[in-house]
Design an enzyme around this catalytic site. Structure first.
Site, PDB file in Angstrom:
ATOM      1  N   TYR A  73       0.842  -1.211   0.000  1.00  0.00           N
ATOM      2  CA  TYR A  73       0.000   0.000   0.000  1.00  0.00           C
ATOM      3  C   TYR A  73       0.868   1.248   0.000  1.00  0.00           C
ATOM      4  O   TYR A  73       0.578   2.220  -0.693  1.00  0.00           O
ATOM      5  CB  TYR A  73      -0.904  -0.006   1.245  1.00  0.00           C
ATOM      6  CG  TYR A  73      -1.936   1.101   1.223  1.00  0.00           C
ATOM      7  CD1 TYR A  73      -3.205   0.875   0.698  1.00  0.00           C
ATOM      8  CD2 TYR A  73      -1.632   2.378   1.706  1.00  0.00           C
ATOM      9  CE1 TYR A  73      -4.149   1.887   0.653  1.00  0.00           C
ATOM     10  CE2 TYR A  73      -2.572   3.393   1.668  1.00  0.00           C
ATOM     11  CZ  TYR A  73      -3.829   3.150   1.138  1.00  0.00           C
ATOM     12  OH  TYR A  73      -4.762   4.150   1.098  1.00  0.00           O
ATOM     13  N   PHE A 125      -8.271  18.949 -25.032  1.00  0.00           N
ATOM     14  CA  PHE A 125      -9.029  17.718 -25.202  1.00  0.00           C
ATOM     15  C   PHE A 125     -10.290  17.831 -24.330  1.00  0.00           C
ATOM     16  O   PHE A 125     -10.293  18.552 -23.332  1.00  0.00           O
ATOM     17  CB  PHE A 125      -8.176  16.503 -24.791  1.00  0.00           C
ATOM     18  CG  PHE A 125      -8.938  15.217 -24.896  1.00  0.00           C
ATOM     19  CD1 PHE A 125      -9.288  14.717 -26.145  1.00  0.00           C
ATOM     20  CD2 PHE A 125      -9.339  14.521 -23.767  1.00  0.00           C
ATOM     21  CE1 PHE A 125     -10.034  13.555 -26.248  1.00  0.00           C
ATOM     22  CE2 PHE A 125     -10.073  13.358 -23.872  1.00  0.00           C
ATOM     23  CZ  PHE A 125     -10.420  12.874 -25.109  1.00  0.00           C
ATOM     24  N   ASP A 126     -11.350  17.099 -24.704  1.00  0.00           N
ATOM     25  CA  ASP A 126     -12.662  17.242 -24.029  1.00  0.00           C
ATOM     26  C   ASP A 126     -12.604  17.187 -22.499  1.00  0.00           C
ATOM     27  O   ASP A 126     -13.186  18.014 -21.816  1.00  0.00           O
ATOM     28  CB  ASP A 126     -13.647  16.134 -24.446  1.00  0.00           C
ATOM     29  CG  ASP A 126     -13.638  15.830 -25.923  1.00  0.00           C
ATOM     30  OD1 ASP A 126     -12.681  16.221 -26.616  1.00  0.00           O
ATOM     31  OD2 ASP A 126     -14.595  15.191 -26.381  1.00  0.00           O
ATOM     32  N   ASP A 216       0.065  18.904 -21.691  1.00  0.00           N
ATOM     33  CA  ASP A 216      -0.828  17.742 -21.753  1.00  0.00           C
ATOM     34  C   ASP A 216      -0.105  16.724 -22.631  1.00  0.00           C
ATOM     35  O   ASP A 216      -0.081  16.830 -23.852  1.00  0.00           O
ATOM     36  CB  ASP A 216      -2.191  18.145 -22.327  1.00  0.00           C
ATOM     37  CG  ASP A 216      -3.154  16.957 -22.399  1.00  0.00           C
ATOM     38  OD1 ASP A 216      -2.704  15.808 -22.201  1.00  0.00           O
ATOM     39  OD2 ASP A 216      -4.343  17.171 -22.664  1.00  0.00           O
ATOM     40  N   ALA A 218      -0.087  13.347 -23.339  1.00  0.00           N
ATOM     41  CA  ALA A 218      -0.542  11.996 -23.692  1.00  0.00           C
ATOM     42  C   ALA A 218       0.285  11.379 -24.824  1.00  0.00           C
ATOM     43  O   ALA A 218       0.658  10.212 -24.776  1.00  0.00           O
ATOM     44  CB  ALA A 218      -2.019  12.034 -24.075  1.00  0.00           C
ATOM     45  N   LYS A 259      -1.719   6.122 -23.778  1.00  0.00           N
ATOM     46  CA  LYS A 259      -1.345   6.311 -25.182  1.00  0.00           C
ATOM     47  C   LYS A 259       0.130   5.950 -25.361  1.00  0.00           C
ATOM     48  O   LYS A 259       0.459   4.790 -25.521  1.00  0.00           O
ATOM     49  CB  LYS A 259      -1.616   7.760 -25.607  1.00  0.00           C
ATOM     50  CG  LYS A 259      -3.094   8.093 -25.835  1.00  0.00           C
ATOM     51  CD  LYS A 259      -3.814   8.493 -24.590  1.00  0.00           C
ATOM     52  CE  LYS A 259      -5.201   9.051 -24.861  1.00  0.00           C
ATOM     53  NZ  LYS A 259      -5.969   9.197 -23.619  1.00  0.00           N
ATOM     54  N   HIS A 451     -23.335  12.022 -27.967  1.00  0.00           N
ATOM     55  CA  HIS A 451     -22.835  11.068 -28.967  1.00  0.00           C
ATOM     56  C   HIS A 451     -22.509   9.703 -28.390  1.00  0.00           C
ATOM     57  O   HIS A 451     -22.513   8.712 -29.093  1.00  0.00           O
ATOM     58  CB  HIS A 451     -21.647  11.645 -29.744  1.00  0.00           C
ATOM     59  CG  HIS A 451     -20.480  12.017 -28.887  1.00  0.00           C
ATOM     60  ND1 HIS A 451     -20.487  13.090 -28.035  1.00  0.00           N
ATOM     61  CD2 HIS A 451     -19.261  11.445 -28.752  1.00  0.00           C
ATOM     62  CE1 HIS A 451     -19.323  13.171 -27.418  1.00  0.00           C
ATOM     63  NE2 HIS A 451     -18.565  12.184 -27.836  1.00  0.00           N
TER      64      HIS A 451
END
Ligand code: F0G
Length: 460
Positions: A73, A125-126, A216, A218, A259, A451
């Site tokens: 842990y 990004f969203d 960011d 990714a 990614k 969507h």
């Protein structure tokens, strides 16, 4: 000119069998899914290109790492291994694991912004935009103009518009700009890279106005490879050297490791040298993710991630990875099929409006192409266009997107040259019979992010 496929720098040791449905069966499955690709069962898909996130194939070394994972842990060996890898690759003093990219945003952003503030990015990004807004601030995109012209081949279409950035900072007042975010590569612009020069210039602006800069990250490794290929003075540098320089132009990074770190789950926060901020990050991590030394991941995930970070910056791998995308794009050039060009690092964004000229924005061409690709060839993609954009919140009217794209996001180390050829053949076949592809109408939709869940029906 025919482009040569870059052979895989690996061999296949384990396979996952995929079900082969007939076209008739797929027509039935599409109907049962209410023509929404997110409602399909994964097992009914032949080639799944919904996302490149968490869909990558791990190596034998990573799987061996899974068995080595330390599940303590607190203070797990795997945590220290990951922190060492992060410090070594990015050159940042503090590395915090979290369970995925949006968790990094959720932990970090409220520490930096609140109501009345804005954050400016080359493109959010969203989820990144959502976490800026959840923190009470507003998110502003500031990408270069050429990103908006799919046929214009520029080397760094992901760049920030630096002049506009300074203008925006002065309009809002530097004290109200809480954060600048550089998304590398720029996913929303089609996986387009950002140049070192642009990163440097934006960093200089951030110093001038005393605004922190978050990367960011990714798809940081694909971005570095594009710099090596395209930017003067970088051809002879190693990917690691380029990555180090890229991250020197930032104060922090948030990363979805699903990614370029080639794992199925994981994320990171990096803090260059701000010990006070890191202390607060640890506090939020404990509240939202779990104790500092596991951050919402199991020890085996930490272990696989620390190995994947190095595999993701391996130059032979990147040559194959980007080579596969360029092979796909070259085939489309031959066939006269338009896409956001040059091709991005992780995805090919087909210009569905150009392929299906008889469909209007409110027939949802990007979505219509996605459904047709599934029916023709069992390929699952998604719309990045008016269907995804949704309705005007005030009037309830359907908004018209600047683009109608269908995104082919390619998972890493998963599909072969033959799979790419199937994608190309399916697109050619659809192009030949384009006028038979119906538009779609929505028969039911939820109030937000429709969507993912909406029901649709072909227009007759
Ligand atoms: N930032 C960028 C640039 C992304 O592309 C994503 C995810 C995230 C942050 C959030 O990371 O999913 O690990 O929480 N992009 C995926 C996609 C989902 O399909 O493009 P996450």
């Amino acid at each position: 000119m025919s482009y040569k496929y870059v052979p895989e720098p690996f061999r296949i040791k384990m396979v996952e069998t995929i079900k082969m449905l007939t076209k008739e069966e797929r027509i039935e499955k599409a109907k049962e899914a209410n023509y929404n690709m997110f409602n399909l069962r994964g097992e009914d898909v032949y080639i799944d290109l919904l996302t490149d996130s968490g869909t990558n194939a791990m190596s034998s070394k990573q799987w061996a790492g899974v068995m080595e994972g330390d599940e303590a842990y607190a203070g797990a060996k795997s945590y220290y291994k990951l922190v060492d890898a992060g410090k070594d690759i990015f050159g940042y003093e503090f590395i915090q694991p979290v369970h995925q990219g949006r968790a990094a945003e959720k932990v970090l952003f409220p520490l930096m912004m609140g109501p009345g503030k804005v954050a400016i990015s080359n493109m959010f990004f969203d989820t990144t935009r959502a976490h800026v807004e959840i923190a009470g601030a507003r998110a502003i995109d500031c990408v270069v103009a050429e990103a908006k012209d799919p046929s214009k081949r520029a080397p760094f279409k992901g760049n920030m518009d630096v002049e506009k950035l300074e203008r925006l900072i002065n309009e809002h007042g530097p004290e109200n700009v809480a954060l600048i975010v550089m998304t590398i590569t720029n996913n929303s612009a089609g996986g387009q890279p950002v140049s070192i020069q642009n990163l440097r210039e934006v960093y200089e602006v951030s110093r001038k106005y005393n605004i922190p800069l978050d990367i960011d990250a990714a798809r940081f490794a694909e971005n570095a490879y594009f710099i090596k290929q395209r930017e003067e003075g970088y051809a002879d540098k190693s990917i690691k050297e380029i990555v180090r320089e890229m991250f020197s132009y930032g104060d922090s990074f948030t990363m979805s490791a699903k990614k370029d770190a080639i794992v199925n789950m994981g994320g990171l926060i990096g803090i260059k040298d701000n010990a006070e901020l890191y202390q607060k990050v640890k506090g939020n991590t404990i509240s939202f993710e779990g104790f500092v030394t596991y951050g919402g991941l199991s020890g085996r995930d930490l272990e696989a991630l620390s190995i994947g970070l190095y595999e993701g910056i391996d130059e032979d791998y990147l040559k194959y990875r980007i080579g596969q995308m360029e092979y796909f794009a070259a085939k489309l050039d031959e066939a006269g099929i338009a896409y956001q060009s040059p091709v991005g690092g992780h995805g090919l964004f087909i210009d569905a409006a150009a392929l299906l000229p008889h469909l209007k924005y409110n027939d949802f061409p990007g979505h219509a192409l996605a459904v047709q690709l599934y029916i023709e060839a069992g390929i699952r993609t998604c719309d990045i266009g008016s269907y995804m954009l949704g309705n005007d919140p005030d009037t309830g009217e359907q908004l018209e997107s600047e683009f109608e794209f269908t995104r082919f996001a390619i998972p890493r180390r998963v599909y072969t040259q033959a799979h790419i050829d199937i994608m190309v053949d399916a697109l050619i076949k659809i192009k030949e019979n384009a006028k038979d592809v119906p538009g779609y109408k929505i028969t039911w939709e939820p109030p937000i992010l429709r969507h993912f869940q909406a029901h649709l029906e072909p227009k007759k």
